[in-house]
Design an enzyme around this catalytic site. Structure first.
Site, PDB file in Angstrom:
ATOM      1  N   ASN A  87      51.063 -15.429  -1.335  1.00  0.00           N
ATOM      2  CA  ASN A  87      51.675 -16.132  -0.201  1.00  0.00           C
ATOM      3  C   ASN A  87      53.184 -16.105  -0.415  1.00  0.00           C
ATOM      4  O   ASN A  87      53.698 -16.851  -1.243  1.00  0.00           O
ATOM      5  CB  ASN A  87      51.126 -17.564  -0.161  1.00  0.00           C
ATOM      6  CG  ASN A  87      51.822 -18.418   0.884  1.00  0.00           C
ATOM      7  OD1 ASN A  87      52.568 -17.915   1.720  1.00  0.00           O
ATOM      8  ND2 ASN A  87      51.567 -19.726   0.834  1.00  0.00           N
ATOM      9  N   TRP A  88      53.847 -15.247   0.334  1.00  0.00           N
ATOM     10  CA  TRP A  88      55.295 -15.083   0.127  1.00  0.00           C
ATOM     11  C   TRP A  88      56.100 -16.228   0.730  1.00  0.00           C
ATOM     12  O   TRP A  88      57.301 -16.321   0.519  1.00  0.00           O
ATOM     13  CB  TRP A  88      55.770 -13.746   0.726  1.00  0.00           C
ATOM     14  CG  TRP A  88      55.208 -12.530   0.048  1.00  0.00           C
ATOM     15  CD1 TRP A  88      54.221 -12.486  -0.915  1.00  0.00           C
ATOM     16  CD2 TRP A  88      55.583 -11.164   0.292  1.00  0.00           C
ATOM     17  NE1 TRP A  88      53.978 -11.179  -1.280  1.00  0.00           N
ATOM     18  CE2 TRP A  88      54.798 -10.346  -0.557  1.00  0.00           C
ATOM     19  CE3 TRP A  88      56.515 -10.553   1.145  1.00  0.00           C
ATOM     20  CZ2 TRP A  88      54.923  -8.952  -0.562  1.00  0.00           C
ATOM     21  CZ3 TRP A  88      56.629  -9.168   1.134  1.00  0.00           C
ATOM     22  CH2 TRP A  88      55.844  -8.381   0.279  1.00  0.00           C
ATOM     23  N   LYS A  89      55.442 -17.055   1.553  1.00  0.00           N
ATOM     24  CA  LYS A  89      56.114 -18.168   2.242  1.00  0.00           C
ATOM     25  C   LYS A  89      57.330 -17.641   3.009  1.00  0.00           C
ATOM     26  O   LYS A  89      57.301 -16.499   3.471  1.00  0.00           O
ATOM     27  CB  LYS A  89      56.477 -19.268   1.230  1.00  0.00           C
ATOM     28  CG  LYS A  89      55.254 -19.668   0.392  1.00  0.00           C
ATOM     29  CD  LYS A  89      55.435 -20.925  -0.393  1.00  0.00           C
ATOM     30  CE  LYS A  89      54.146 -21.224  -1.156  1.00  0.00           C
ATOM     31  NZ  LYS A  89      54.224 -22.476  -1.904  1.00  0.00           N
ATOM     32  N   HIS A 149      47.676 -24.402   5.151  1.00  0.00           N
ATOM     33  CA  HIS A 149      48.440 -24.560   3.903  1.00  0.00           C
ATOM     34  C   HIS A 149      49.062 -25.957   3.871  1.00  0.00           C
ATOM     35  O   HIS A 149      49.470 -26.480   4.903  1.00  0.00           O
ATOM     36  CB  HIS A 149      49.522 -23.481   3.814  1.00  0.00           C
ATOM     37  CG  HIS A 149      50.168 -23.436   2.469  1.00  0.00           C
ATOM     38  ND1 HIS A 149      51.153 -24.317   2.093  1.00  0.00           N
ATOM     39  CD2 HIS A 149      49.926 -22.651   1.392  1.00  0.00           C
ATOM     40  CE1 HIS A 149      51.482 -24.059   0.836  1.00  0.00           C
ATOM     41  NE2 HIS A 149      50.763 -23.060   0.390  1.00  0.00           N
ATOM     42  N   GLU A 153      51.871 -26.971   3.060  1.00  0.00           N
ATOM     43  CA  GLU A 153      53.218 -27.071   3.630  1.00  0.00           C
ATOM     44  C   GLU A 153      53.149 -27.166   5.151  1.00  0.00           C
ATOM     45  O   GLU A 153      53.971 -27.845   5.778  1.00  0.00           O
ATOM     46  CB  GLU A 153      54.071 -25.871   3.167  1.00  0.00           C
ATOM     47  CG  GLU A 153      54.447 -26.022   1.693  1.00  0.00           C
ATOM     48  CD  GLU A 153      54.617 -24.729   0.924  1.00  0.00           C
ATOM     49  OE1 GLU A 153      54.778 -23.664   1.550  1.00  0.00           O
ATOM     50  OE2 GLU A 153      54.575 -24.772  -0.324  1.00  0.00           O
ATOM     51  N   GLU A 168      44.143 -26.072  -3.367  1.00  0.00           N
ATOM     52  CA  GLU A 168      45.521 -26.140  -3.843  1.00  0.00           C
ATOM     53  C   GLU A 168      45.960 -27.607  -3.925  1.00  0.00           C
ATOM     54  O   GLU A 168      46.404 -28.180  -2.914  1.00  0.00           O
ATOM     55  CB  GLU A 168      46.453 -25.397  -2.879  1.00  0.00           C
ATOM     56  CG  GLU A 168      46.142 -23.934  -2.740  1.00  0.00           C
ATOM     57  CD  GLU A 168      47.353 -23.146  -2.263  1.00  0.00           C
ATOM     58  OE1 GLU A 168      47.775 -22.240  -2.979  1.00  0.00           O
ATOM     59  OE2 GLU A 168      47.891 -23.476  -1.192  1.00  0.00           O
ATOM     60  N   GLY A 205      54.250 -25.090  -6.480  1.00  0.00           N
ATOM     61  CA  GLY A 205      55.685 -24.885  -6.665  1.00  0.00           C
ATOM     62  C   GLY A 205      56.324 -25.817  -7.678  1.00  0.00           C
ATOM     63  O   GLY A 205      57.548 -25.903  -7.762  1.00  0.00           O
ATOM     64  N   SER A 249      50.994 -23.130  -8.821  1.00  0.00           N
ATOM     65  CA  SER A 249      51.649 -22.735 -10.083  1.00  0.00           C
ATOM     66  C   SER A 249      50.795 -21.800 -10.934  1.00  0.00           C
ATOM     67  O   SER A 249      50.804 -21.891 -12.164  1.00  0.00           O
ATOM     68  CB  SER A 249      52.081 -23.976 -10.880  1.00  0.00           C
ATOM     69  OG  SER A 249      53.025 -24.733 -10.123  1.00  0.00           O
ATOM     70  N   GLY A 298      51.825 -18.326  -4.987  1.00  0.00           N
ATOM     71  CA  GLY A 298      53.098 -18.431  -4.276  1.00  0.00           C
ATOM     72  C   GLY A 298      54.204 -17.738  -5.055  1.00  0.00           C
ATOM     73  O   GLY A 298      54.347 -16.520  -5.035  1.00  0.00           O
ATOM     74  N   GLY A 299      54.970 -18.533  -5.801  1.00  0.00           N
ATOM     75  CA  GLY A 299      56.146 -18.036  -6.519  1.00  0.00           C
ATOM     76  C   GLY A 299      55.924 -16.754  -7.302  1.00  0.00           C
ATOM     77  O   GLY A 299      56.727 -15.811  -7.206  1.00  0.00           O
TER      78      GLY A 299
HETATM   79  P1  PGA Z   1      52.899 -21.653  -6.051  1.00  0.00           P
HETATM   80  O1  PGA Z   1      52.386 -21.760  -4.529  1.00  0.00           O
HETATM   81  O2  PGA Z   1      52.076 -20.559  -6.688  1.00  0.00           O
HETATM   82  O3  PGA Z   1      54.349 -21.271  -5.930  1.00  0.00           O
HETATM   83  O4  PGA Z   1      52.682 -22.967  -6.681  1.00  0.00           O
HETATM   84  C1  PGA Z   1      51.036 -21.650  -4.212  1.00  0.00           C
HETATM   85  C2  PGA Z   1      50.843 -21.777  -2.732  1.00  0.00           C
HETATM   86  O5  PGA Z   1      51.531 -22.595  -2.096  1.00  0.00           O
HETATM   87  O6  PGA Z   1      49.987 -21.095  -2.135  1.00  0.00           O
END
Ligand code: PGA
Length: 252
Positions: A9-11, A94, A96, A166, A172, A213, A234-235
Site C-alpha cells: 500500500n503505497w498510500k 483502510h 486511514e 491492521e 506506521g 509495521s 505500507g512503509g
Molecule cells: P505500515 O502501513 O506498514 O507503514 O505500518 C500498513 C498499512 O497501513 O497498510
C-alpha cells in the site's frame, strides 16, 4: 491450501515518474517469485502507467479505495468500473480512510458489494484503535467490523475476499503487533466469524493478512503463524529490497 498474499500500500506516495522508478527496481526480481500472490497499490494518477509496467509480469495492481456507485455526480470519486479497467484489486476500509475520511462499516460494505459486481478482488481492512486495544475491546471491534463489512456477499465471491487485520496502533508506528497477538486475532476472532458467515470450508480458504509495521526483519515470524496468510505493507513497500524480502518470506 491458501496461497500467500502480499500487497504494498503505497498510500499518498509516488508520482508517475517515481512509480516508474520504483517498479523498475521491483519488477525484475518480483516477477520471478513464485507461489505468492503479490500486488502493488500506487495512487490513482499512477495506475495507468503502473498497469502498463506490470502487464505480463505476474504482479497484480490494486487501487487504494473506490466509490460504490457506477457513475454520476460524485466529485473526486472513482467508480468500480474505472478501477477495474486498470486493476484487479482494491483496498477497502483502510483505517486511514476510516479515521480521516468518514469511512464506516456501512460504506465498506457498499464498496465490497460493488467490488463483487465489478469483478475486483477486495482487500478489506479491519482493526482496533489504541484506545480500543487498551480497553480490551479488540475481539469485539474486529468481529463487528468483519460481520458488518462482509454482510450480504455471495457464496461464490466470499472465498476471493482478502481480509487485512491492521491494528491502528501498529500502522506506521514501527510498533508491530507481536506475531502471537496477531495470530490470536486471526485464528481466534476473524476466522471463526468468517466460519459463522460463510461456513467452515470457505472460512478456511479466505486469506487473512496482517498489516502494521511489517518489515523485512519481522515478516517471517508473522508468516510462520498458521492463520497469517500474508501482509499488507505500507512503509516497507516503498523500499524495493525490503518489499522483495517480505514477498520472499511469504513463500511457503
Ligand atoms: P505500515 O502501513 O506498514 O507503514 O505500518 C500498513 C498499512 O497501513 O497498510
Amino acid at each position: 491450501m491458501r496461497i500467500p498474499f502480499v500487497a504494498g500500500n503505497w498510500k499518498m506516495n509516488k508520482t508517475i515518474a517515481e512509480t516508474r522508478d520504483l517498479l523498475s527496481a521491483l519488477l525484475p526480481t518480483l516477477s520471478g517469485i513464485d507461489g505468492v500472490e503479490r500486488v502493488v497499490c500506487p495512487p490513482y494518477p499512477a495506475l495507468m502507467t503502473a498497469s502498463e509496467l506490470v502487464a505480463g509480469r505476474g504482479v497484480g495492481l490494486g487501487a487504494q479505495d473506490m466509490h460504490w456507485e457506477e457513475k454520476g455526480a460524485f466529485t473526486g470519486e472513482v467508480a468500480p468500473g474505472m478501477v477495474g479497467e486498470l486493476c484487479g484489486y482494491v483496498i477497502l476500509g483502510h483505517s486511514e480512510r476510516r479515521a480521516y475520511f468518514g469511512e464506516t462499516d456501512e460504506t465498506v460494505n457498499k464498496k465490497l458489494l460493488a467490488a463483487q459486481k465489478a469483478g475486483l478482488t477486495p482487500i478489506v481492512c479491519i482493526g482496533e484503535t489504541l484506545a480500543q486495544y487498551e480497553a480490551g475491546e479488540t475481539a469485539k471491534v474486529v468481529s463487528s467490523q468483519t460481520r458488518l463489512g462482509l454482510q450480504g456477499v455471495s457464496a461464490e465471491f466470499a472465498p476471493t475476499i482478502v481480509v487485512a487485520y491492521e491494528p491502528v496502533w501498529a500502522i506506521g508506528t514501527g510498533k508491530a503487533s507481536s506475531a502471537e497477538n496477531a495470530q490470536g486475532v486471526h485464528g481466534g476472532v476473524i476466522r471463526p466469524v468468517l466460519k459463522e458467515l460463510f461456513g467452515a470450508e470457505t472460512a478456511q480458504s479466505i486469506r487473512i493478512l496482517y498489516g502494521g509495521s511489517v518489515t523485512a526483519a519481522n515478516a517471517a515470524e508473522f508468516f510462520s503463524q498458521p492463520d497469517i496468510d500474508g501482509a499488507l505493507v505500507g512503509g516497507a513497500s516503498l523500499k524495493p529490497e525490503d518489499f522483495i524480502s517480505i514477498v520472499r518470506a511469504a513463500q511457503k
